[in-house]
Design a protein around this motif. Sequence first.
Motif, PDB file in Angstrom:
ATOM      1  N   UNK A   1       4.493  -5.771  58.958  1.00 51.12           N
ATOM      2  CA  UNK A   1       3.500  -5.310  57.982  1.00 51.12           C
ATOM      3  C   UNK A   1       4.169  -5.286  56.614  1.00 51.12           C
ATOM      4  N   UNK A   2       3.653  -6.087  55.692  1.00 47.40           N
ATOM      5  CA  UNK A   2       4.217  -6.212  54.344  1.00 47.40           C
ATOM      6  C   UNK A   2       3.126  -5.857  53.360  1.00 47.40           C
ATOM      7  N   UNK A   3       3.390  -4.858  52.534  1.00 48.78           N
ATOM      8  CA  UNK A   3       2.335  -4.456  51.589  1.00 48.78           C
ATOM      9  C   UNK A   3       2.910  -3.791  50.345  1.00 48.78           C
ATOM     10  N   UNK A   4       2.193  -3.977  49.241  1.00 46.78           N
ATOM     11  CA  UNK A   4       2.543  -3.283  48.005  1.00 46.78           C
ATOM     12  C   UNK A   4       2.126  -1.828  48.122  1.00 46.78           C
ATOM     13  N   UNK A   5       2.663  -1.002  47.263  1.00 43.87           N
ATOM     14  CA  UNK A   5       2.299   0.414  47.260  1.00 43.87           C
ATOM     15  C   UNK A   5       0.822   0.556  46.898  1.00 43.87           C
ATOM     16  N   UNK A   6       0.148   1.511  47.530  1.00 44.63           N
ATOM     17  CA  UNK A   6      -1.233   1.837  47.164  1.00 44.63           C
ATOM     18  C   UNK A   6      -1.212   2.895  46.072  1.00 44.63           C
ATOM     19  N   UNK A   7      -2.356   3.123  45.455  1.00 42.84           N
ATOM     20  CA  UNK A   7      -2.428   4.174  44.451  1.00 42.84           C
ATOM     21  C   UNK A   7      -2.144   5.536  45.077  1.00 42.84           C
ATOM     22  N   UNK A   8      -2.565   5.713  46.339  1.00 39.87           N
ATOM     23  CA  UNK A   8      -2.282   6.979  47.023  1.00 39.87           C
ATOM     24  C   UNK A   8      -0.780   7.201  47.140  1.00 39.87           C
ATOM     25  N   UNK A   9      -0.054   6.157  47.549  1.00 40.32           N
ATOM     26  CA  UNK A   9       1.392   6.279  47.666  1.00 40.32           C
ATOM     27  C   UNK A   9       2.035   6.522  46.311  1.00 40.32           C
ATOM     28  N   UNK A  10       1.537   5.817  45.289  1.00 47.35           N
ATOM     29  CA  UNK A  10       2.069   6.024  43.939  1.00 47.35           C
ATOM     30  C   UNK A  10       1.810   7.449  43.475  1.00 47.35           C
ATOM     31  N   UNK A  11       0.608   7.941  43.737  1.00 49.85           N
ATOM     32  CA  UNK A  11       0.234   9.298  43.332  1.00 49.85           C
ATOM     33  C   UNK A  11       1.151  10.323  43.992  1.00 49.85           C
ATOM     34  N   UNK A  12       1.340  10.191  45.301  1.00 43.66           N
ATOM     35  CA  UNK A  12       2.184  11.148  46.012  1.00 43.66           C
ATOM     36  C   UNK A  12       3.640  11.042  45.568  1.00 43.66           C
ATOM     37  N   UNK A  13       4.098   9.809  45.329  1.00 44.85           N
ATOM     38  CA  UNK A  13       5.468   9.628  44.868  1.00 44.85           C
ATOM     39  C   UNK A  13       5.690  10.222  43.497  1.00 44.85           C
ATOM     40  N   UNK A  14       4.739  10.017  42.599  1.00 46.74           N
ATOM     41  CA  UNK A  14       4.843  10.567  41.246  1.00 46.74           C
ATOM     42  C   UNK A  14       4.822  12.085  41.282  1.00 46.74           C
ATOM     43  N   UNK A  15       3.956  12.645  42.126  1.00 46.91           N
ATOM     44  CA  UNK A  15       3.876  14.108  42.240  1.00 46.91           C
ATOM     45  C   UNK A  15       5.198  14.686  42.753  1.00 46.91           C
ATOM     46  N   UNK A  16       5.793  14.013  43.759  1.00 44.74           N
ATOM     47  CA  UNK A  16       7.074  14.487  44.290  1.00 44.74           C
ATOM     48  C   UNK A  16       8.173  14.413  43.237  1.00 44.74           C
ATOM     49  N   UNK A  17       8.213  13.290  42.514  1.00 45.93           N
ATOM     50  CA  UNK A  17       9.242  13.131  41.488  1.00 45.93           C
ATOM     51  C   UNK A  17       9.074  14.155  40.374  1.00 45.93           C
ATOM     52  N   UNK A  18       7.832  14.377  39.959  1.00 49.06           N
ATOM     53  CA  UNK A  18       7.584  15.343  38.891  1.00 49.06           C
ATOM     54  C   UNK A  18       7.944  16.754  39.332  1.00 49.06           C
ATOM     55  N   UNK A  19       7.626  17.089  40.589  1.00 45.62           N
ATOM     56  CA  UNK A  19       7.976  18.416  41.105  1.00 45.62           C
ATOM     57  C   UNK A  19       9.486  18.600  41.159  1.00 45.62           C
ATOM     58  N   UNK A  20      10.198  17.536  41.557  1.00 43.41           N
ATOM     59  CA  UNK A  20      11.655  17.615  41.628  1.00 43.41           C
ATOM     60  C   UNK A  20      12.255  17.818  40.247  1.00 43.41           C
ATOM     61  N   UNK A  21      11.711  17.108  39.243  1.00 46.89           N
ATOM     62  CA  UNK A  21      12.226  17.287  37.881  1.00 46.89           C
ATOM     63  C   UNK A  21      11.965  18.701  37.388  1.00 46.89           C
ATOM     64  N   UNK A  22      10.758  19.221  37.695  1.00 49.54           N
ATOM     65  CA  UNK A  22      10.423  20.574  37.259  1.00 49.54           C
ATOM     66  C   UNK A  22      11.342  21.596  37.904  1.00 49.54           C
TER      67      UNK A  22
END
Length: 323
Positions: free
Chosen positions: A291-312
């Motif tokens: 299974x080969x696929x680009x990131x979905x917006x859902x994955x991007x959203x969750x990844x961005x939220x995790x990264x932002x929380x870690x920075x905070x």
Amino acid sequence: MDRNEHEHVIEVTDLRRVYGGGFEAVRGITFHVKHGEIFALLGTNGAGKTSTVELLEGLAVPASGRVRVLGHDPHTERAAVRPRTGVMLQEGGFPSELTVAETIRMWAGCVSGAREPREALALVGLERRADVRVKQLSGGERRRLDLALALLGDPDVLFLDEPTTGLDAEGRRDTWDLVRALRDAGTTVLLTTHHLEEAEGLADRLAILHEGRIAAAGTPAEVTAAQPSRISFELPQGHFLGDLPPLAELGVCGHETDGRVVRLRTRELQRTATELLLWARRSGLELRGLDVRSASLKEAFLGIAREASARTASAPKETEYAA
């Protein structure tokens, strides 16, 4: 401004909103929305979406920063802005004993240059429910009525706060088609939504809010491209992760295993997939479940939220002091 002019219909610069007690719900955000564009604001609960939209609608005064809608301050120049905007709130408050037709006629009396009520109801598929009392409508039908009222004035700018909440799949698709048609006719649309599929399918551009700040912005493709793509497959019996070429040489930036299933993350999807398949061919192996696929917006959203929380969490705490 003529509705055919191509310029920024909404301009937000270093916008802040502070509630009583000092809670800063919006923390210095900047973005713009072009004429005839669908722009989505995304974020988890408490991210600042509704607080931002209320400032754009002129319902509150920002603590600092600048807002312009159609070239005007939506709060101090409300008379110039309000007749040209349509607003769909998260929840409408309708007199329950009125019929749908009575409700929309009442609202039309408050709108300059209103459409014919029957036309507005037809746009949202409620023409056959005109004689039904509001209290007898389903939750989805009430959302359709909310949208009909927002469209009564044929607005240049349309604010939609969670427009498809409570709608079934068919109703959601119909609403998406209507919003696209409005955009194509020149209406500028700003929407908030919890449905990432909705934002990915509708928005020309979007911004993801996290704790009152913009964590990412751009087209849906640009936002998702910033997140790793994924490749997963099942290792054949007798083979192990170490049998693969060095993961760094494959362009892999992260991986995990679950039994014999291998999941790779990469920012170079074509290169990684090509090298992996060449290795499998040289080794005479079949990679089952590939299974080969680009990131979905859902994955991007969750990844961005995790990264932002870690920075905070890692940021130095601000010193508290008495005002």
